[in-house]
Design a protein around this motif. Structure first.
Motif, PDB file in Angstrom:
ATOM      1  N   GLN A 188     -31.319 -36.005 -10.170  1.00  0.00           N
ATOM      2  CA  GLN A 188     -30.875 -37.307 -10.666  1.00  0.00           C
ATOM      3  C   GLN A 188     -31.742 -37.796 -11.822  1.00  0.00           C
ATOM      4  O   GLN A 188     -31.284 -38.543 -12.679  1.00  0.00           O
ATOM      5  CB  GLN A 188     -30.938 -38.353  -9.550  1.00  0.00           C
ATOM      6  N   ALA A 190     -33.645 -35.730 -13.923  1.00  0.00           N
ATOM      7  CA  ALA A 190     -33.939 -34.745 -14.962  1.00  0.00           C
ATOM      8  C   ALA A 190     -32.761 -33.792 -15.128  1.00  0.00           C
ATOM      9  O   ALA A 190     -31.912 -33.671 -14.253  1.00  0.00           O
ATOM     10  CB  ALA A 190     -35.200 -33.960 -14.589  1.00  0.00           C
ATOM     11  N   ASP A 191     -32.732 -33.126 -16.266  1.00  0.00           N
ATOM     12  CA  ASP A 191     -31.745 -32.072 -16.494  1.00  0.00           C
ATOM     13  C   ASP A 191     -32.219 -30.795 -15.808  1.00  0.00           C
ATOM     14  O   ASP A 191     -33.400 -30.446 -15.872  1.00  0.00           O
ATOM     15  CB  ASP A 191     -31.568 -31.800 -17.993  1.00  0.00           C
ATOM     16  N   VAL A 203     -37.437 -33.635 -17.838  1.00  0.00           N
ATOM     17  CA  VAL A 203     -37.365 -35.092 -17.820  1.00  0.00           C
ATOM     18  C   VAL A 203     -37.330 -35.613 -19.253  1.00  0.00           C
ATOM     19  O   VAL A 203     -38.010 -35.072 -20.131  1.00  0.00           O
ATOM     20  CB  VAL A 203     -38.573 -35.689 -17.067  1.00  0.00           C
ATOM     21  N   SER A 204     -36.547 -36.646 -19.490  1.00  0.00           N
ATOM     22  CA  SER A 204     -36.495 -37.262 -20.817  1.00  0.00           C
ATOM     23  C   SER A 204     -36.113 -38.730 -20.666  1.00  0.00           C
ATOM     24  O   SER A 204     -35.760 -39.193 -19.572  1.00  0.00           O
ATOM     25  CB  SER A 204     -35.470 -36.554 -21.713  1.00  0.00           C
ATOM     26  N   THR A 207     -32.532 -38.944 -19.438  1.00  0.00           N
ATOM     27  CA  THR A 207     -32.287 -38.639 -18.023  1.00  0.00           C
ATOM     28  C   THR A 207     -32.750 -39.783 -17.122  1.00  0.00           C
ATOM     29  O   THR A 207     -32.129 -40.069 -16.099  1.00  0.00           O
ATOM     30  CB  THR A 207     -32.996 -37.338 -17.600  1.00  0.00           C
ATOM     31  N   ARG A 210     -30.200 -42.467 -17.341  1.00  0.00           N
ATOM     32  CA  ARG A 210     -29.037 -42.048 -16.538  1.00  0.00           C
ATOM     33  C   ARG A 210     -29.273 -42.318 -15.058  1.00  0.00           C
ATOM     34  O   ARG A 210     -28.380 -42.759 -14.341  1.00  0.00           O
ATOM     35  CB  ARG A 210     -28.785 -40.555 -16.779  1.00  0.00           C
TER      36      ARG A 210
END
Length: 456
Positions: A188, A190-191, A203-204, A207, A210
């Motif tokens: 949920q 991170a990509d 992680v960004s 994200t 989101r």
């Protein structure tokens, strides 16, 4: 799919998605597949694997070229009887065909290779020999012998949280063999970049935003990423600090069409931004603006680069079928009953009233709602005695049929019995048994589960 070591074929993905969708754990909306996390995390980690395996053996899967369900069940039964043995595939299938009219071709070319790709069986490179894997043996033992205790040790690694490494580049590494609920929670935030022996996540800022949009509380972001057990990298700390400062700089009150800004200067900026022109914002005070236009305030503010305070919303996706909105409400009630979300108390009574009206007015739709909600006690611990008695009393009062998970005195495993409850007398249920076609008495202490059926 290309990042997943076990899921590299589109047909495998569609089959798994279908099985999980039928369990109520996935939802398809506008071409996207979403995970219903409350439905998943409300069960023990082993539950999803157990129920998906049962669906693999029971459901009609002709669309994927699978052999009939009775063939899949028969093959798995004989594999379990030969656990620990390496079997020559061709002679093994030829032998089974002498016992049962087996679809040998589809079993050999479709079913067994799928089991191999899912890690349920192991084989050599040419698929000439095979045997049940440790995981496949545990699943088959539970499903075919209805014995959960003997395989408890197999599932222990899936109840543990393994260490994770968070790099300054915001790449996160953690072993894949661990509590899947934790992996879902990381996904949920991170990509997902790769899933093999190790799970690799990235992680960004996008994200994390989101995750906030999906309802993850701001305070939970750092905890899920290991803030309580390790020092977080400086780039991540800066990201979290920026989010903490910016989230909630504007707040949208959807019911009354108001936008509240954190400062008067920000409110003035909102009125001047051309991207927000469709909202036709009008000042009511220094920081409160009225939305007079028809635009979606929350969406337009996000597009303009602002971060509205996340609102409370249904934790489940609902498609354009309005009837299934009630399913979402029922699922919320399910989450509440399991103690997953204490703030749902205000809607609990409304949900129960809606379900009761549905039961009285449209039994067919009520049955569909019941089918779509993941059942509470499949493959888990026995139901509480009070819950069993409550369901039985309700069924007796409304002349409904129930399905008992019952352990007869002379039996070594439970049986499913469809009965019509009449009354409860001391420690016995008096009911009409549809298997034996007669009135019978069932000892309450031997009833390990009960499922209400919308049948009379």
């Amino acid at each position: 799919m290309q990042r997943n070591a076990m899921l590299q074929e589109e047909q495998d993905a569609t089959l798994l998605f279908t099985l999980l969708h039928r369990l109520g754990l996935l939802w398809s909306r506008e071409g996207r597949v979403e995970t219903l996390l409350p439905a998943v995390t409300s069960h023990p980690p082993r539950w999803v694997a157990e129920r998906a395996f049962a669906s693999l053996l029971e459901h009609d899967l002709k669309a994927w070229g699978m052999p009939p369900a009775e063939d899949r069940h028969f093959v798995m039964q004989h594999l379990l009887e030969r656990r620990g043995q390496a079997l020559a595939v061709q002679p093994f299938l030829a032998f089974l065909k002498t016992l049962h009219p087996l679809d040998e071709e589809r079993t050999r070319t479709v079913f067994l290779p799928f089991l191999g790709r899912m890690g349920i069986i192991q084989s050599d490179e040419g698929f000439a020999h095979m045997r049940l894997s440790e995981h496949g043996e545990a699943l088959a033992h539970e499903y075919l012998l209805r014995d959960l205790k003997a395989t408890a040790a197999h599932w222990q690694p899936l109840e543990l949280d393994q260490p994770m490494i968070l790099q300054p580049t915001l790449e996160l590494l953690t072993p894949l063999l661990q509590n899947p609920h934790r992996l879902l929670q990381l996904a949920q935030l991170a990509d997902v970049e790769a899933l093999d022996a190790m799970g690799t996540f990235r992680v960004s800022h996008a994200t994390l935003v989101r995750a906030l949009d999906a309802g993850v509380p701001l305070d939970d972001l750092g905890q899920r990423l290991g803030a309580t057990t390790q020092a977080l990298p400086q780039p991540l700390l800066q990201l979290l600090e920026d989010l903490s400062r910016r989230v909630g700089e504007v707040e949208v009150h959807q019911g009354v069409r108001l936008v509240r800004a954190r400062t008067a200067h920000l409110a003035d900026e909102l009125k001047l931004r051309p991207e927000l022109a469709p909202l036709k914002l009008n000042s009511l005070s220094d920081t409160v603006l009225e939305v007079r236009g028809d635009g979606n305030a929350h969406a337009l503010l996000k597009q303009a680069g602002f971060m509205p305070k996340p609102g409370r919303f249904l934790a489940l996706s609902v498609d354009s079928d309005e009837k299934l909105y009630l399913w979402a409400l029922a699922a919320l009630a399910f989450v509440d009953e399991k103690g997953m979300n204490h703030h749902l108390e205000p809607v609990q009574q409304m949900v129960r009233s809606a379900l009761q009206r549905l039961h009285d007015e449209d039994p067919a739709l009520y049955q569909e709602v019941q089918r779509r909600i993941p059942m509470l006690h499949l493959g888990g611990e026995d139901q509480l005695a009070e819950e069993v008695q409550r369901i039985l009393e309700y069924a007796a009062g409304h002349t409904l049929m129930v399905e008992l998970t019952y352990l007869p005195p002379a039996a070594h495993r439970t049986q499913l019995r469809r009965v019509s409850p009449r009354t409860i007398q001391e420690d016995h249920l008096l009911a009409f048994c549809h298997l034996h076609q007669e009135e019978m008495a069932f000892r309450l202490t031997r009833i390990q589960g009960v499922k209400l059926l919308n049948e009379r």
